[in-house]
Design a protein around this motif. Structure first.
Motif, PDB file in Angstrom:
ATOM      1  N   ASP A  52     139.830 -14.957 -49.091  1.00  0.00           N
ATOM      2  CA  ASP A  52     138.737 -13.757 -48.810  1.00  0.00           C
ATOM      3  C   ASP A  52     138.780 -13.143 -50.238  1.00  0.00           C
ATOM      4  N   SER A  53     137.606 -12.995 -50.580  1.00  0.00           N
ATOM      5  CA  SER A  53     137.324 -12.084 -52.022  1.00  0.00           C
ATOM      6  C   SER A  53     136.093 -11.579 -52.009  1.00  0.00           C
ATOM      7  N   LEU A  54     136.028 -10.699 -52.722  1.00  0.00           N
ATOM      8  CA  LEU A  54     134.639  -9.633 -52.881  1.00  0.00           C
ATOM      9  C   LEU A  54     134.200  -9.645 -54.456  1.00  0.00           C
ATOM     10  N   ILE A  55     133.234 -10.383 -54.772  1.00  0.00           N
ATOM     11  CA  ILE A  55     132.524 -10.379 -55.995  1.00  0.00           C
ATOM     12  C   ILE A  55     131.579  -9.356 -56.113  1.00  0.00           C
ATOM     13  N   THR A  56     131.663  -8.320 -57.149  1.00  0.00           N
ATOM     14  CA  THR A  56     130.565  -7.483 -57.496  1.00  0.00           C
ATOM     15  C   THR A  56     130.014  -7.732 -58.941  1.00  0.00           C
ATOM     16  N   LEU A  57     128.715  -8.161 -58.696  1.00  0.00           N
ATOM     17  CA  LEU A  57     127.935  -8.227 -59.992  1.00  0.00           C
ATOM     18  C   LEU A  57     127.132  -7.099 -60.414  1.00  0.00           C
ATOM     19  N   GLU A  58     127.400  -6.469 -61.479  1.00  0.00           N
ATOM     20  CA  GLU A  58     126.505  -5.528 -61.988  1.00  0.00           C
ATOM     21  C   GLU A  58     125.353  -5.964 -63.226  1.00  0.00           C
ATOM     22  N   VAL A  59     124.026  -5.985 -62.915  1.00  0.00           N
ATOM     23  CA  VAL A  59     123.064  -6.254 -63.852  1.00  0.00           C
ATOM     24  C   VAL A  59     122.482  -4.993 -64.215  1.00  0.00           C
ATOM     25  N   LEU A  60     122.561  -5.272 -65.706  1.00  0.00           N
ATOM     26  CA  LEU A  60     122.043  -3.844 -66.434  1.00  0.00           C
ATOM     27  C   LEU A  60     120.990  -4.152 -67.299  1.00  0.00           C
ATOM     28  N   SER A  61     120.223  -3.070 -67.576  1.00  0.00           N
ATOM     29  CA  SER A  61     119.025  -3.173 -68.626  1.00  0.00           C
ATOM     30  C   SER A  61     118.422  -1.787 -68.882  1.00  0.00           C
ATOM     31  N   LEU A  62     117.429  -1.629 -69.714  1.00  0.00           N
ATOM     32  CA  LEU A  62     116.824  -0.479 -69.943  1.00  0.00           C
ATOM     33  C   LEU A  62     116.244   0.102 -68.643  1.00  0.00           C
ATOM     34  N   GLN A  63     115.713  -1.064 -67.712  1.00  0.00           N
ATOM     35  CA  GLN A  63     115.068  -0.320 -66.517  1.00  0.00           C
ATOM     36  C   GLN A  63     116.187   0.095 -65.610  1.00  0.00           C
ATOM     37  N   GLY A  64     117.490   0.051 -65.850  1.00  0.00           N
ATOM     38  CA  GLY A  64     118.538   0.539 -64.883  1.00  0.00           C
ATOM     39  C   GLY A  64     119.468  -0.313 -64.610  1.00  0.00           C
ATOM     40  N   LEU A  65     120.516   0.186 -63.566  1.00  0.00           N
ATOM     41  CA  LEU A  65     121.658  -0.776 -62.937  1.00  0.00           C
ATOM     42  C   LEU A  65     121.402  -1.089 -61.687  1.00  0.00           C
ATOM     43  N   VAL A  66     121.597  -2.335 -61.408  1.00  0.00           N
ATOM     44  CA  VAL A  66     121.692  -2.724 -59.982  1.00  0.00           C
ATOM     45  C   VAL A  66     122.514  -3.747 -59.973  1.00  0.00           C
ATOM     46  N   THR A  67     123.491  -3.256 -58.556  1.00  0.00           N
ATOM     47  CA  THR A  67     124.914  -3.831 -58.197  1.00  0.00           C
ATOM     48  C   THR A  67     124.570  -4.691 -56.940  1.00  0.00           C
ATOM     49  N   VAL A  68     125.012  -6.008 -57.119  1.00  0.00           N
ATOM     50  CA  VAL A  68     124.933  -6.840 -55.854  1.00  0.00           C
ATOM     51  C   VAL A  68     126.371  -7.271 -55.472  1.00  0.00           C
ATOM     52  N   GLU A  69     126.582  -7.463 -54.316  1.00  0.00           N
ATOM     53  CA  GLU A  69     127.879  -8.083 -53.875  1.00  0.00           C
ATOM     54  C   GLU A  69     127.703  -9.476 -53.196  1.00  0.00           C
ATOM     55  N   PHE A  70     128.910 -10.273 -53.434  1.00  0.00           N
ATOM     56  CA  PHE A  70     128.870 -11.514 -53.106  1.00  0.00           C
ATOM     57  C   PHE A  70     130.401 -11.561 -52.354  1.00  0.00           C
ATOM     58  N   TYR A  71     130.474 -12.264 -51.299  1.00  0.00           N
ATOM     59  CA  TYR A  71     131.671 -12.337 -50.475  1.00  0.00           C
ATOM     60  C   TYR A  71     132.105 -14.051 -50.293  1.00  0.00           C
TER      61      TYR A  71
END
Length: 332
Positions: free
Chosen positions: A260-279
């Motif tokens: 079991d593992s939780l992966i967090t991906l943070e995508v960043l640009s001048l438009q802002g920051l978006v965080t998505v999670e993968f299990y």
């Protein structure tokens, strides 16, 4: 030149202008449908991240994003052969009208008339020719492009995550349509399109890398822009499908062979920051193993929408104003 000749030339010019007017109506009606369709696609893309049951069908988001972007590209870059012929004909017709007006103007100016009339005729001729040339060189040339007619973003602009005024949140679309592929011991991050100016940070919650950084101020947001890993849109791989895959990490079999593992991906640009999670339920990391993982949730933070109602935009304006005031106070 006699008065009857001038009248004939004037009737020629009037007839040509009437014909150009009819052609302009045809061009406008022909391009209006493409403009409206393109706007509908942009509105659909802007609303896509907020639909209900967004992550219900795994992998469907990437297909939807890809499909809408491709349709938009086809509409914007569509070659309107017949419309361009009509536009060129209208340009030639207006050029012929300029020739008629020039002939009539010089004929009237070299006739026996008071000086103020000649100045009036020359000023009217110059103004008319200037407006007509503007239509020939500027307006009719822009009518050849759907994006310029509708003031729509070009294809290169809607995949650029640093363009705040594109009308859609590219960084959000990239985040929700992303996919993690684990092939043997390699971890790939994939997007349906080669988005530009994306910066990412990938965190395994069961590893020593820790979790999310504390982004609590605009200064920290700027620091993250420098510390996050930029993705080169031209340096991607193709792995059994048409996604753009980027090699992010190589796992250690002994340390990362977990269930079991939780992966967090943070995508960043001048438009802002978006965080998505993968299990990940189970992945051994051994040879000849492959696993695709799709996100199950996302969170937007510091999304810059260039709006008087957007808190992040207001904060940026305030911060820039405060910096200017501090500089002015130091100078004084």
């Amino acid at each position: 030149m006699t008065g009857s000749t001038l009248t004939i030339l004037l009737s020629f010019g009037t007839g040509i202008l009437s014909l150009v007017g009819l052609m302009s109506i045809f061009i406008s009606m022909n391009s209006q449908h493409n403009v409206q369709r393109s706007r509908e696609i942009l509105w659909t893309l802007a609303a896509l991240p907020y639909e209900r049951n967004l992550f219900h069908e795994k992998g469907s988001i990437g297909k939807e994003v890809f499909r809408h972007f491709i349709i938009y590209e086809q509409i914007i870059n569509q070659k309107h052969g017949f419309s361009k012929i009509i536009i060129q004909f209208a340009q030639y017709a207006l050029g012929f009208c300029i020739l008629i007006w020039t002939t009539m103007g010089f004929s009237l100016m070299f006739s026996e008339r008071p000086l103020f009339e000649k100045i009036f005729i020359f000023s009217g001729w110059l103004l008319t020719v200037s407006f007509t040339l503007y239509f020939i060189l500027k307006i009719f040339e822009e009518l050849k492009s759907t994006s310029k007619v509708g003031r729509l973003p070009a294809v290169e602009e809607i995949v650029d995550a640093d363009r705040v005024n594109s009308g859609i949140s590219v960084v959000t679309l990239a985040a929700i349509s992303s996919c993690i592929r684990m092939v043997d011991s390699r971890v790939y991050l994939g997007f349906p399109l080669p988005f530009k100016n994306l910066r990412i940070n990938l965190s395994f919650f069961d590893s020593k890398e820790g979790g999310l950084p504390d982004i609590g101020s605009r200064l920290t947001f700027k620091e993250c822009m420098e510390s996050y890993t930029p993705l080169d849109p031209e340096k991607f791989e193709i792995l059994e499908d048409d996604y753009c895959w980027y090699l992010i990490k190589i796992l250690d079999h002994h340390k990362n062979g977990h269930k079991d593992s939780l992966i967090t991906l943070e995508v960043l640009s001048l438009q802002g920051l978006v965080t998505v999670e993968f299990y990940i339920e189970e992945f051994s990391g051994q040879k000849n193993t492959s696993l695709n993982i799709y996100p199950y949730s996302f969170e937007e933070r510091f999304i810059n929408r260039v709006s008087t109602l957007d808190p992040f935009s207001i904060n940026q304006i305030k911060s820039s104003t405060e910096v200017k005031e501090e500089v002015n106070s130091c100078l004084n």
